[in-house]
Design a protein around this motif. Structure first.
Motif, PDB file in Angstrom:
ATOM      1  N   GLU A  44       0.861  -1.174   0.000  1.00 13.37           N
ATOM      2  CA  GLU A  44       0.000   0.000   0.000  1.00 13.37           C
ATOM      3  C   GLU A  44       0.906   1.235   0.000  1.00 13.37           C
ATOM      4  N   THR A  45       0.536   2.264  -0.757  1.00 19.34           N
ATOM      5  CA  THR A  45       1.410   3.442  -0.765  1.00 19.34           C
ATOM      6  C   THR A  45       0.999   4.437   0.318  1.00 19.34           C
ATOM      7  N   LEU A  46       2.000   5.140   0.826  1.00 17.17           N
ATOM      8  CA  LEU A  46       1.794   6.192   1.815  1.00 17.17           C
ATOM      9  C   LEU A  46       2.262   7.471   1.127  1.00 17.17           C
ATOM     10  N   VAL A  47       1.308   8.302   0.740  1.00 17.46           N
ATOM     11  CA  VAL A  47       1.666   9.509  -0.010  1.00 17.46           C
ATOM     12  C   VAL A  47       1.869  10.685   0.942  1.00 17.46           C
ATOM     13  N   MET A  48       3.091  11.175   0.966  1.00 14.05           N
ATOM     14  CA  MET A  48       3.453  12.292   1.845  1.00 14.05           C
ATOM     15  C   MET A  48       3.665  13.545   1.003  1.00 14.05           C
ATOM     16  N   ALA A  49       2.979  14.615   1.396  1.00 11.05           N
ATOM     17  CA  ALA A  49       3.218  15.891   0.715  1.00 11.05           C
ATOM     18  C   ALA A  49       4.233  16.682   1.520  1.00 11.05           C
ATOM     19  N   THR A  50       5.175  17.307   0.827  1.00 14.97           N
ATOM     20  CA  THR A  50       6.144  18.155   1.506  1.00 14.97           C
ATOM     21  C   THR A  50       6.482  19.330   0.609  1.00 14.97           C
ATOM     22  N   ASN A  51       7.328  20.223   1.106  1.00 21.00           N
ATOM     23  CA  ASN A  51       7.853  21.308   0.284  1.00 21.00           C
ATOM     24  C   ASN A  51       9.360  21.221   0.467  1.00 21.00           C
ATOM     25  N   ALA A  52      10.023  20.609  -0.521  1.00 18.69           N
ATOM     26  CA  ALA A  52      11.431  20.234  -0.360  1.00 18.69           C
ATOM     27  C   ALA A  52      12.395  21.396  -0.600  1.00 18.69           C
ATOM     28  N   GLU A  53      12.136  22.488   0.082  1.00 19.63           N
ATOM     29  CA  GLU A  53      12.975  23.695  -0.005  1.00 19.63           C
ATOM     30  C   GLU A  53      13.298  24.112   1.422  1.00 19.63           C
ATOM     31  N   PHE A  54      13.550  23.141   2.273  1.00 19.66           N
ATOM     32  CA  PHE A  54      13.623  23.427   3.703  1.00 19.66           C
ATOM     33  C   PHE A  54      14.688  22.577   4.368  1.00 19.66           C
ATOM     34  N   PRO A  55      15.958  22.806   3.993  1.00 16.92           N
ATOM     35  CA  PRO A  55      17.018  22.010   4.609  1.00 16.92           C
ATOM     36  C   PRO A  55      17.157  22.334   6.099  1.00 16.92           C
ATOM     37  N   PRO A  56      17.456  21.406   6.982  1.00 14.65           N
ATOM     38  CA  PRO A  56      17.792  19.991   6.729  1.00 14.65           C
ATOM     39  C   PRO A  56      16.583  19.051   6.815  1.00 14.65           C
ATOM     40  N   TYR A  57      15.370  19.595   6.858  1.00 14.77           N
ATOM     41  CA  TYR A  57      14.187  18.721   6.991  1.00 14.77           C
ATOM     42  C   TYR A  57      13.797  18.045   5.685  1.00 14.77           C
ATOM     43  N   GLU A  58      13.819  18.847   4.579  1.00 19.00           N
ATOM     44  CA  GLU A  58      13.574  18.244   3.267  1.00 19.00           C
ATOM     45  C   GLU A  58      14.194  19.127   2.206  1.00 19.00           C
ATOM     46  N   PHE A  59      14.984  18.489   1.348  1.00 14.31           N
ATOM     47  CA  PHE A  59      15.634  19.221   0.263  1.00 14.31           C
ATOM     48  C   PHE A  59      16.026  18.245  -0.830  1.00 14.31           C
ATOM     49  N   HIS A  60      16.364  18.804  -1.988  1.00 13.53           N
ATOM     50  CA  HIS A  60      16.738  17.962  -3.124  1.00 13.53           C
ATOM     51  C   HIS A  60      18.218  17.624  -3.079  1.00 13.53           C
ATOM     52  N   GLU A  61      18.522  16.366  -3.328  1.00 11.66           N
ATOM     53  CA  GLU A  61      19.910  15.949  -3.496  1.00 11.66           C
ATOM     54  C   GLU A  61      19.905  15.166  -4.794  1.00 11.66           C
ATOM     55  N   GLY A  62      20.380  15.795  -5.875  1.00 11.11           N
ATOM     56  CA  GLY A  62      20.227  15.209  -7.201  1.00 11.11           C
ATOM     57  C   GLY A  62      18.746  15.130  -7.495  1.00 11.11           C
ATOM     58  N   ASP A  63      18.271  13.959  -7.908  1.00 10.35           N
ATOM     59  CA  ASP A  63      16.840  13.864  -8.193  1.00 10.35           C
ATOM     60  C   ASP A  63      16.068  13.250  -7.016  1.00 10.35           C
ATOM     61  N   LYS A  64      16.744  13.176  -5.862  1.00 10.84           N
ATOM     62  CA  LYS A  64      16.085  12.605  -4.686  1.00 10.84           C
ATOM     63  C   LYS A  64      15.696  13.669  -3.668  1.00 10.84           C
ATOM     64  N   ILE A  65      14.642  13.390  -2.912  1.00  7.81           N
ATOM     65  CA  ILE A  65      14.289  14.278  -1.806  1.00  7.81           C
ATOM     66  C   ILE A  65      14.799  13.613  -0.533  1.00  7.81           C
ATOM     67  N   VAL A  66      15.693  14.310   0.168  1.00  6.86           N
ATOM     68  CA  VAL A  66      16.294  13.753   1.379  1.00  6.86           C
ATOM     69  C   VAL A  66      16.021  14.687   2.547  1.00  6.86           C
ATOM     70  N   GLY A  67      16.540  14.321   3.717  1.00  4.53           N
ATOM     71  CA  GLY A  67      16.390  15.179   4.887  1.00  4.53           C
ATOM     72  C   GLY A  67      15.716  14.438   6.035  1.00  4.53           C
ATOM     73  N   ILE A  68      15.637  15.128   7.176  1.00  7.66           N
ATOM     74  CA  ILE A  68      15.101  14.523   8.394  1.00  7.66           C
ATOM     75  C   ILE A  68      13.689  13.968   8.185  1.00  7.66           C
ATOM     76  N   ASP A  69      12.807  14.790   7.621  1.00 11.03           N
ATOM     77  CA  ASP A  69      11.418  14.346   7.429  1.00 11.03           C
ATOM     78  C   ASP A  69      11.341  13.155   6.475  1.00 11.03           C
ATOM     79  N   ALA A  70      12.094  13.235   5.375  1.00 12.37           N
ATOM     80  CA  ALA A  70      12.077  12.164   4.379  1.00 12.37           C
ATOM     81  C   ALA A  70      12.527  10.846   5.012  1.00 12.37           C
ATOM     82  N   GLU A  71      13.562  10.919   5.860  1.00  8.81           N
ATOM     83  CA  GLU A  71      14.072   9.677   6.471  1.00  8.81           C
ATOM     84  C   GLU A  71      13.155   9.147   7.565  1.00  8.81           C
ATOM     85  N   ILE A  72      12.567  10.053   8.361  1.00  8.59           N
ATOM     86  CA  ILE A  72      11.644   9.573   9.397  1.00  8.59           C
ATOM     87  C   ILE A  72      10.427   8.942   8.707  1.00  8.59           C
ATOM     88  N   ALA A  73       9.934   9.592   7.654  1.00  5.58           N
ATOM     89  CA  ALA A  73       8.770   9.069   6.931  1.00  5.58           C
ATOM     90  C   ALA A  73       9.074   7.693   6.339  1.00  5.58           C
TER      91      ALA A  73
END
Ligand code: ARG
Length: 262
Positions: A44-73
């Motif tokens: 089952e998918t878990l769709v998370m909405a974020t705004n990946a312009e907020f380092p270190p919680y969520e940001f782009h690294e190449g074509d991936k979204i990384v950061g604290i929120d991305a990893e906890i999720a």
């Protein structure tokens, strides 16, 4: 008359036969779908909405979204046996999207506020944030009081925006799509300061010459994940997973990976 009855009967018979056949084949389709679901074990998918312009919680690294929120999720999804899908959207469309059930949850270094609680439910808090003021090194702003009448840059619809608008008046606020753009405007002298969360602020100050964070912080807050008010079942599951991840130290390990003690 007899002939007419005969035709009527024939019509009734045909109609009911067609209906019975349709019902039958629909049943068949449903059974096939059910069998497939159990045999292929699609997660089952878990769709998370974020705004990946907020380092270190969520940001782009190449074509991936990384950061604290991305990893906890991701850790939550793993625990629940779900597949995490991250949607990168404007910050102010996260809550409306969750309300419209476009996303299962919103996770974006999002502060719990009374107003937002009228629209969505919030999980257990997993981090603390502080609104701070970024200024130029040579700024004459020395305290929060000095912000009166200054041009203040914020990210649209964030708590920085909401509090600053309340305290210093709409006419003094310039809204940007993200913190990086607000910071660029500060560097260019278009605003006198930027009010934003402390951790992104540290990132922006490190990335630009001649900026610093005002010693006195502005407002303290709790970050949590938001859910559609009707989806308490999912929120309960996520909360359980999140609380376990807090208790076993996983959340702290993730936070420490992105936030170095200063
Ligand atoms: N904590 C602030 C708020 O909830 C800012 C969050 C901004 N997050 C982001 N991913 N851009 O309003």
């Amino acid at each position: 008359m007899k002939k007419f009855l005969c035709i009527a009967l024939a019509v009734i018979l045909t109609v009911s036969m067609v209906a019975a056949f349709a019902a039958c084949s629909k049943d068949n389709k449903e059974t096939t779908a059910a069998t497939e679901a159990t045999t292929t074990e699609a997660k089952e998918t878990l769709v998370m909405a974020t705004n990946a312009e907020f380092p270190p919680y969520e940001f782009h690294e190449g074509d991936k979204i990384v950061g604290i929120d991305a990893e906890i999720a991701q850790a939550i999804a793993d625990k629940l046996g779900m597949e995490l899908k991250i949607e990168d959207v404007q910050f102010d469309s996260i809550i409306p999207g969750v309300q419209a059930k476009k996303y299962d949850m919103g996770m974006a270094g999002m502060t719990v506020t009374k107003e937002r609680q009228e629209s969505v439910n919030f999980s257990t808090s997993y981090a603390k944030g502080v609104q701070v003021v970024i200024i130029k090194e040579n700024s004459d702003i020395k305290s929060i009081d000095d912000l009166k009448g200054k041009k203040i840059g914020v990210q649209t619809s964030t708590t920085g925006d909401i509090y600053a608008t309340d305290d210093f008046g709409e006419e003094n606020i310039t809204k940007f799509d993200n913190g990086a753009m607000a910071t660029q405007a500060l560097v260019a002298g278009k605003v006198d300061c930027v009010i934003i969360d402390n951790e992104p602020a540290k990132n922006y100050v490190a990335a630009n010459e001649g900026l610093k964070i005002l010693e006195t912080s502005y407002v303290e807050e709790d970050y949590a994940i938001c859910f559609n008010k009707e989806n308490t079942e999912l929120m309960d599951k996520v909360n359980k997973a999140l609380e376990e991840l807090i208790a076993d130290g996983t959340v702290k390990t993730i936070v420490d990976k992105y936030i170095k003690a200063d």
